[in-house]
Write a protein that holds these residues in place. Sequence first.
Motif, PDB file in Angstrom:
ATOM      1  N   UNK A   1      25.491  17.981  75.751  1.00 34.94           N
ATOM      2  CA  UNK A   1      25.823  16.566  75.491  1.00 34.94           C
ATOM      3  C   UNK A   1      24.855  15.965  74.480  1.00 34.94           C
ATOM      4  N   UNK A   2      23.591  16.300  74.607  1.00 36.33           N
ATOM      5  CA  UNK A   2      22.592  15.770  73.663  1.00 36.33           C
ATOM      6  C   UNK A   2      22.907  16.260  72.250  1.00 36.33           C
ATOM      7  N   UNK A   3      23.194  17.552  72.136  1.00 40.89           N
ATOM      8  CA  UNK A   3      23.518  18.112  70.809  1.00 40.89           C
ATOM      9  C   UNK A   3      24.791  17.483  70.262  1.00 40.89           C
ATOM     10  N   UNK A   4      25.800  17.318  71.139  1.00 39.69           N
ATOM     11  CA  UNK A   4      27.106  16.813  70.687  1.00 39.69           C
ATOM     12  C   UNK A   4      27.016  15.382  70.162  1.00 39.69           C
ATOM     13  N   UNK A   5      26.062  14.610  70.688  1.00 37.72           N
ATOM     14  CA  UNK A   5      25.979  13.225  70.162  1.00 37.72           C
ATOM     15  C   UNK A   5      24.929  13.130  69.050  1.00 37.72           C
ATOM     16  N   UNK A   6      24.484  14.261  68.558  1.00 41.85           N
ATOM     17  CA  UNK A   6      23.627  14.259  67.368  1.00 41.85           C
ATOM     18  C   UNK A   6      22.152  14.082  67.669  1.00 41.85           C
ATOM     19  N   UNK A   7      21.761  14.276  68.938  1.00 39.84           N
ATOM     20  CA  UNK A   7      20.346  14.149  69.316  1.00 39.84           C
ATOM     21  C   UNK A   7      20.017  12.723  69.723  1.00 39.84           C
ATOM     22  N   UNK A   8      18.848  12.588  70.328  1.00 43.95           N
ATOM     23  CA  UNK A   8      18.431  11.297  70.887  1.00 43.95           C
ATOM     24  C   UNK A   8      17.664  10.502  69.825  1.00 43.95           C
ATOM     25  N   UNK A   9      18.084   9.275  69.603  1.00 45.01           N
ATOM     26  CA  UNK A   9      17.377   8.422  68.636  1.00 45.01           C
ATOM     27  C   UNK A   9      16.078   7.890  69.222  1.00 45.01           C
ATOM     28  N   UNK A  10      16.133   7.464  70.476  1.00 43.37           N
ATOM     29  CA  UNK A  10      14.929   6.908  71.115  1.00 43.37           C
ATOM     30  C   UNK A  10      14.891   7.356  72.573  1.00 43.37           C
ATOM     31  N   UNK A  11      13.804   8.014  72.939  1.00 43.08           N
ATOM     32  CA  UNK A  11      13.618   8.416  74.337  1.00 43.08           C
ATOM     33  C   UNK A  11      12.636   7.461  74.996  1.00 43.08           C
ATOM     34  N   UNK A  12      13.088   6.781  76.046  1.00 45.40           N
ATOM     35  CA  UNK A  12      12.233   5.872  76.808  1.00 45.40           C
ATOM     36  C   UNK A  12      11.650   6.649  77.983  1.00 45.40           C
ATOM     37  N   UNK A  13      10.329   6.580  78.115  1.00 47.31           N
ATOM     38  CA  UNK A  13       9.640   7.327  79.168  1.00 47.31           C
ATOM     39  C   UNK A  13       8.725   6.412  79.971  1.00 47.31           C
ATOM     40  N   UNK A  14       8.560   6.728  81.258  1.00 49.64           N
ATOM     41  CA  UNK A  14       7.442   6.225  82.038  1.00 49.64           C
ATOM     42  C   UNK A  14       6.419   7.346  82.133  1.00 49.64           C
TER      43      UNK A  14
END
Length: 241
Positions: free
Chosen positions: A117-130
């Motif tokens: 799913x991550x690859x199919x949407x072209x990768x993550x633009x912003x990853x929010x982490x704690x």
Amino acid sequence: MRLIITPDAEGVAREGARLVADLVRARPSAVLGLAAGATPVGLYRRLVEAQRAGTLDLSGITVIGLDDYLGLPPGHQAACRTVLERSLLAPLNLPEARRHLLGAGDPAVACAEHERAIAACGGIDLQILGIGVNGHIGFNEPGAAFDARTHQVALAATTRTINRKDFAEGEPVPSAAITMGIGTILEARRILLLATGASKADALAAAVLGTVTEAVPASALQRHADVTVIADFAAAAGLSS
Ligand code: GLP
């Protein structure tokens, strides 16, 4: 790493929401990787408020869940999926097709599907982490490999003790979880790490200033070119010496 220090948790939520809003205004179809836990909930609340006020349009985003427990019944209050649905996705009325969350189905299948799913949407633009008190990001506990993909993990005893508060008295805390791996996280184009409260001060200092080591999973973020850390005074206490 860019560091924003603000007095309190409300400031962290405000600065974080501003960063996300700027990104989504520039790219309405942004792909956001979302942590659950308590820390980002204020940021999510502000995004929902902005959408309701008509100052931000989040209707085009796609979301990717960071992690979740294994073995919880659907809708369990402690499940990361539930936290994200309740605090952000349901209020935004985001279509199911653009919600990619963990925590349901066969774990091995879910891990592989998440990566797809991550690859199919072209990768993550912003990853929010704690960040965990033990330096974990997602459920990548100390010792996690920096090149790991989405995978099943055994939770550290510290994590299970700290997260006990999210479960009913006498209810067992799960011992297993699924998490995006550190390798997956580091592929996000931007990363936003949020930390609030004195309990996070040691972990945040080790992550930002310490040696890059698998013993401190969040220290892997030093290897990423575009990380913003937003912390309140209490969580940032170890950064100023
Ligand atoms: C939890 C989650 C993480 C979260 C971290 C901090 O156990 N698995 O994704 O970011 O630990 O949680 P909190 O924000 O509640 O302190």
